[in-house]
Design an enzyme around this catalytic site. Structure first.
Site, PDB file in Angstrom:
ATOM      1  N   TYR A   1      13.097 -38.395 -21.980  1.00  0.00           N
ATOM      2  CA  TYR A   1      13.880 -39.181 -22.594  1.00  0.00           C
ATOM      3  C   TYR A   1      14.628 -40.277 -21.729  1.00  0.00           C
ATOM      4  CZ  TYR A   1      14.614 -35.278 -25.551  1.00  0.00           C
ATOM      5  OH  TYR A   1      14.356 -34.150 -26.762  1.00  0.00           O
TER       6      TYR A   1
ATOM      7  N   ASP B   1      27.059 -27.940 -38.780  1.00  0.00           N
ATOM      8  CA  ASP B   1      25.831 -28.725 -39.482  1.00  0.00           C
ATOM      9  C   ASP B   1      26.086 -29.015 -40.943  1.00  0.00           C
ATOM     10  OD1 ASP B   1      22.866 -28.577 -40.949  1.00  0.00           O
ATOM     11  OD2 ASP B   1      22.649 -28.972 -38.867  1.00  0.00           O
TER      12      ASP B   1
ATOM     13  N   HIS C   1      23.230 -33.664 -27.930  1.00  0.00           N
ATOM     14  CA  HIS C   1      23.914 -34.988 -27.811  1.00  0.00           C
ATOM     15  C   HIS C   1      24.798 -35.259 -26.930  1.00  0.00           C
ATOM     16  CE1 HIS C   1      23.562 -34.375 -32.612  1.00  0.00           C
ATOM     17  NE2 HIS C   1      22.276 -34.316 -32.242  1.00  0.00           N
TER      18      HIS C   1
ATOM     19  N   LYS D   1      25.105 -36.330 -36.644  1.00  0.00           N
ATOM     20  CA  LYS D   1      25.975 -35.511 -36.777  1.00  0.00           C
ATOM     21  C   LYS D   1      25.454 -33.992 -36.397  1.00  0.00           C
ATOM     22  CE  LYS D   1      25.014 -33.125 -39.973  1.00  0.00           C
ATOM     23  NZ  LYS D   1      23.699 -32.224 -40.438  1.00  0.00           N
TER      24      LYS D   1
ATOM     25  N   ARG E   1      10.316 -34.095 -25.846  1.00  0.00           N
ATOM     26  CA  ARG E   1      10.109 -33.438 -24.565  1.00  0.00           C
ATOM     27  C   ARG E   1       8.636 -33.033 -24.337  1.00  0.00           C
ATOM     28  NH1 ARG E   1      13.324 -28.299 -26.115  1.00  0.00           N
ATOM     29  NH2 ARG E   1      12.301 -28.959 -28.211  1.00  0.00           N
TER      30      ARG E   1
ATOM     31  N   ILE F   1      14.672 -34.781 -38.754  1.00  0.00           N
ATOM     32  CA  ILE F   1      15.393 -35.829 -39.261  1.00  0.00           C
ATOM     33  C   ILE F   1      14.983 -37.302 -38.650  1.00  0.00           C
ATOM     34  CG2 ILE F   1      17.308 -35.969 -37.676  1.00  0.00           C
ATOM     35  CD1 ILE F   1      17.298 -36.075 -41.578  1.00  0.00           C
ATOM     36  N   ALA F   2      14.480 -37.223 -37.437  1.00  0.00           N
ATOM     37  CA  ALA F   2      13.776 -38.283 -37.095  1.00  0.00           C
ATOM     38  C   ALA F   2      12.678 -38.786 -37.823  1.00  0.00           C
ATOM     39  CB  ALA F   2      13.354 -38.064 -35.420  1.00  0.00           C
TER      40      ALA F   2
END
Ligand SMILES: NC(=O)c1ccc[n+]([C@@H]2O[C@H](COP(=O)([O-])OP(=O)(O)OC[C@H]3O[C@@H](n4cnc5c(N)ncnc54)[C@H](OP(=O)(O)O)[C@@H]3O)[C@@H](O)[C@H]2O)c1
Length: 337
Positions: free
Chosen positions: A64, A184, A85, A103, A43, A21-22
């Site tokens: 991160y 999801d 998250h 989400k 990572r 999705i990124a």
């Protein structure tokens, strides 16, 4: 930090996670006039570097923490799996940066409340990536419903199902990653019913679990004291019509397919037995994240710490509802203890 006095300077985004999705979000960020992607962290440093090269980010990091220490990052997009998250949001706010969190916001209401507290106590912008609520046709449908175009609202029927063949390692079936259809796919259906009807007075949930303990199907009946109702369902076992139907005393609104990213709204109005039907079409531009990106830009430029389109109080109340549905069906994350 965002300089509201300099509207010509784009808002500089940093991504936590270089996954599926990124990549889609980065595609739309490239065409957003008021934003730019400056850094990505994954990572694995090599994957982060490759993502940065593909999507035009200036810097990439193999941790991160390095991205959160980057002074040039104005806002962080948390695009990892939902089991990650909570900790990443707390670290983002600890670093003094605002965040858009994909989400499902976290795994449960306890975590959601902590994340919201962490943002609010520091006066930092925080928003759930519930992009459906920024979609133009969803907003048109809400406006028509609020104007009484279909009379008094009576019910919502909404389903969100996609076929994901069972694979215990896939994030949808792995409880450590927040697996399960509800968090999801179902979160869209729950939010859809919620924005039209509000919080139900009673919820009954039933479902089927995969061998890992993640829900593959969740079906809910929502009831209201004034006899309104909603049928809300989701599944990873079949591709369903992914339709959202809002019914009132004088007609209905149908959004498909899928209802959370609609390109067509059907407005039906009933006069006795005569039904008239009107179609409103609005093509999705790019991957459809433009309105969500624009809302984050607007909030940051105007100094808002929450979006009125996606209120954090809704994010928390919806998470509470999903907690109770999961409890009824027997889905437990380690974070629930
Ligand atoms: N808005 C939408 O339309 C939409 C659509 C799909 C998904 N989503 C949401 O976006 C989030 C990511 O979904 P996705 O489909 O992009 O997932 P994904 O590609 O499988 O994973 C996203 C990232 O999560 C991290 N991750 C994956 N597996 C992990 C593990 N075992 N332990 C720790 N971190 C792990 C990785 O970060 P690194 O890159 O750092 O390794 C990975 O790149 C989910 O919360 C999902 O609900 C939103």
């Amino acid at each position: 930090m965002v300089n509201a006095a300099d509207p010509d300077r784009p808002i500089r985004w940093g991504f936590l996670g270089a996954g599926r999705i990124a990549g889609k979000f980065a595609g739309d960020l490239r065409t957003a006039r008021g934003s730019e992607l400056v850094a990505v962290a994954a990572r694995d440093a090599e994957r982060a570097r490759a993502f940065a090269e593909t999507h035009g980010a200036r810097r990439s990091y193999g941790s991160y923490a390095e991205l959160l220490a980057d002074d040039e990052v104005d806002v962080v997009y948390i695009a990892t799996t939902h089991g990650q998250h909570y900790e990443q949001a707390l670290q983002t706010f600890e670093a003094g940066k605002p965040a858009l969190i994909e989400k499902s916001f976290t795994l449960n209401a306890r975590q959601t409340a902590e994340v919201i507290d962490a943002a609010r106590s520091r006066g930092l912008f925080c928003m759930e990536g519930m992009w459906m609520r920024t979609n133009g046709l969803i907003r048109t449908a809400l406006q028509l419903a609020n104007e009484g175009r279909i009379g008094e609202l009576r019910s919502v029927t909404v389903d969100n199902g996609l076929l994901f063949p069972y694979d215990p390692a896939h994030r949808l079936y792995d409880l450590h990653l927040g697996g399960g259809a509800l968090l999801d796919l179902g979160v869209y259906a729950v939010t859809f019913a919620w924005i039209f009807l509000g919080e139900p007075d009673r919820v009954r949930a039933t479902g089927a679990l995969a061998p890992t303990g993640a829900d593959q199907t969740m079906a809910m009946q929502w009831e209201y004291d004034d006899d309104r109702f909603a049928h809300v369902s989701c599944t990873t076992m079949a591709a369903t019509p992914q339709r959202g139907i809002v019914v009132g005393t004088k007609g209905s609104l149908t959004l498909d397919r899928p209802f959370y990213r609609p390109e067509r709204l059907i407005v039906e109005q009933a006069e006795g037995r005569t039904v008239t039907s009107e179609e409103v079409l609005q093509p999705i531009v790019g991957n459809g994240f433009g309105p969500e990106i624009a809302e984050v830009e607007r909030c940051l430029r105007e100094g808002l710490t929450e979006s009125p389109l996606i209120p954090l109080d809704d994010t928390l109340a919806i998470m509470r509802l999903m907690d109770s549905a999961r409890a009824e069906v027997g889905v437990r994350y380690a974070a629930d203890t």
